[in-house]
Design an enzyme around this catalytic site. Structure first.
Site, mmCIF file in Angstrom:
data_model
loop_
_atom_site.group_PDB
_atom_site.id
_atom_site.type_symbol
_atom_site.label_atom_id
_atom_site.label_comp_id
_atom_site.label_asym_id
_atom_site.label_seq_id
_atom_site.Cartn_x
_atom_site.Cartn_y
_atom_site.Cartn_z
ATOM 1 N N ARG A 121 0.883 -1.184 0.000
ATOM 2 C CA ARG A 121 0.000 0.000 0.000
ATOM 3 C C ARG A 121 0.909 1.218 0.000
ATOM 4 N NH1 ARG A 121 -5.226 1.449 3.638
ATOM 5 N NH2 ARG A 121 -6.041 0.044 2.058
ATOM 6 N N HIS A 148 -7.464 0.472 -6.238
ATOM 7 C CA HIS A 148 -7.672 -0.363 -5.044
ATOM 8 C C HIS A 148 -8.351 -1.661 -5.508
ATOM 9 C CE1 HIS A 148 -7.830 -1.448 -0.990
ATOM 10 N NE2 HIS A 148 -8.632 -0.524 -0.469
ATOM 11 N N GLN A 151 -10.243 -4.132 -3.089
ATOM 12 C CA GLN A 151 -11.524 -3.565 -2.653
ATOM 13 C C GLN A 151 -12.601 -3.842 -3.704
ATOM 14 O OE1 GLN A 151 -12.150 -1.648 0.354
ATOM 15 N NE2 GLN A 151 -14.189 -2.220 -0.335
ATOM 16 N N ASP A 243 -17.300 7.202 -1.180
ATOM 17 C CA ASP A 243 -16.025 7.099 -0.468
ATOM 18 C C ASP A 243 -15.683 8.490 0.057
ATOM 19 O OD1 ASP A 243 -13.566 6.203 0.518
ATOM 20 O OD2 ASP A 243 -12.564 6.197 -1.435
ATOM 21 N N CYS A 283 -16.270 1.776 1.129
ATOM 22 C CA CYS A 283 -15.112 0.918 1.408
ATOM 23 C C CYS A 283 -14.627 1.047 2.845
ATOM 24 C CB CYS A 283 -13.983 1.259 0.444
ATOM 25 S SG CYS A 283 -13.429 2.963 0.613
ATOM 26 N N ARG A 311 -13.607 -8.396 2.207
ATOM 27 C CA ARG A 311 -12.202 -8.174 1.869
ATOM 28 C C ARG A 311 -11.412 -9.457 2.158
ATOM 29 N NH1 ARG A 311 -10.023 -3.157 1.885
ATOM 30 N NH2 ARG A 311 -8.198 -4.255 1.058
#
Ligand code: CP
Ligand code: NVA
Length: 323
Positions: A121, A148, A151, A243, A283, A311
């Site tokens: 990340r 992502h 996700q 988001d 998310c 996830r």
């Protein structure tokens, strides 16, 4: 994709074909590979819930490099590796020599001698591409400024579970055209989900990603709409997704963003335009009172914690396939 049909799709895609693959963007997988991964995730989830052990990754190690904070990604990857019989190692970017200027290329080659895969990340997507270029083990993108992918797979799994299908489901994304939006649009377009994205001017999904999505949509039958009008996006939607307005790394723009996004809150008035059985998705982490009201995210249509749980299952499918 209907849940019942995934077995057939999976038979066409051998797990072994994905062995060694990098996962930098969700559209590195074809539509049938994504369907296969979703099928695998559903199976892994059922096994875990029924207490059955499935440990194909015994003796395997995943290095997890984090240059940004994380709750879900860190814990779900670590638990996922453990459940699959392997182990995961947390590596803080600033504590690695990487943080003192050791080149990504050297780091990639050194870590390739120790671990069987790397999840990273970080900020610049190009850094993950560089890591993948120099590493001879699979690299999994656990979020960059641009994408992502893990996700997005968990999001598709959540929609499939709650709606029983993906094709033709109407998904509205409201807010920032960010990493989460980019991956969501690509995954949805590949899998035949109709997507309407409403962003303020200046915060659109990257043009090149809109174009890729348009190409995928032509094959899957997905219908795409990019607009600045949240109400138009949400009209009749089966899923309403948002988001944060200020992603990690963009904190200096916070004040300006609060102004730009003011009309883009997912609130009780906006969701009135959605289908009554709509799902609210995010998310996480969320900022109640900014991109979404507490009434919506904590209300009966919200599936954000199922989404967070998924996830784990989606990433186990990826790990089992590529490691
Ligand atoms: N959604 C997500 O990636 O959460 P974390 O930042 O907690 O990992
Ligand atoms: N867009 C958000 C997602 C966090 C999981 C960010 O990048 O901060």
């Amino acid at each position: 994709m209907e849940a019942a049909k995934t077995s057939q799709a999976w038979q066409d895609v051998q797990l072994s074909a994905l062995k060694g693959k990098d996962v930098l963007r969700i559209d590195e997988f074809s539509a049938s590979e994504l369907e296969g991964l979703l099928h695998s995730a559903i199976q892994l989830k059922q096994w875990q819930k029924s207490g059955k052990a499935y440990q194909p990754l015994q003796g395997k190690t995943l290095g997890m490099i984090f240059d940004k904070s994380s709750t879900r990604t860190r814990v779900s990857f670590e638990v996922g590796m453990y459940q699959l019989g392997g182990m995961a190692m947390f590596l803080s970017g600033k504590d690695l020599q990487l943080g003192r200027g050791e080149p990504i290329s050297d780091t990639a080659q050194v870590l390739s001698r120790y671990v069987d895969g790397i999840m990273i990340r970080t900020y610049a997507h190009e850094d993950v591409e560089t890591l993948a270029h120099y590493a001879d083990i699979p690299i999994i993108n656990g979020l960059t400024d641009l994408f992502h992918p893990c996700q997005a797979l968990a999001d598709m799994l959540t929609i499939l579970e709650h709606k029983g299908r993906l094709k033709g489901v109407k998904l509205a994304y409201i807010g920032d055209g960010n990493n989460v939006a980019n991956s969501l649009v690509l995954a949805a377009a590949l899998l035949g989900v109709d997507v309407r994205v409403a962003t303020p001017p200046g915060y659109e999904v990257v043009e090149a990603i809109q174009q890729s999505a348009t190409t995928y949509a032509a094959a899957s039958g997905s219908r795409l709409l990019f607009t600045h009008d949240p109400q138009q996006a949400v009209a009749g939607a089966d899923v309403v997704y948002t988001d944060v307005w200020t992603s990690m790394g963009f904190e200096a723009e916070n004040e300006q963003r609060l102004k730009a996004f003011a009309g883009y809150q997912v609130n009780e008035q906006l969701v009135r335009h959605a289908d009554p059985a709509y799902l609210f998705m995010h998310c996480l982490p969320a900022h109640r009172g900014e991109e979404v009201t507490a009434g919506v995210i904590d209300g009966p249509n919200s599936v954000v914690f199922d989404q967070a749980e998924n996830r784990l299952h989606a990433q186990k499918a990826i790990l089992a396939a590529v490691l």
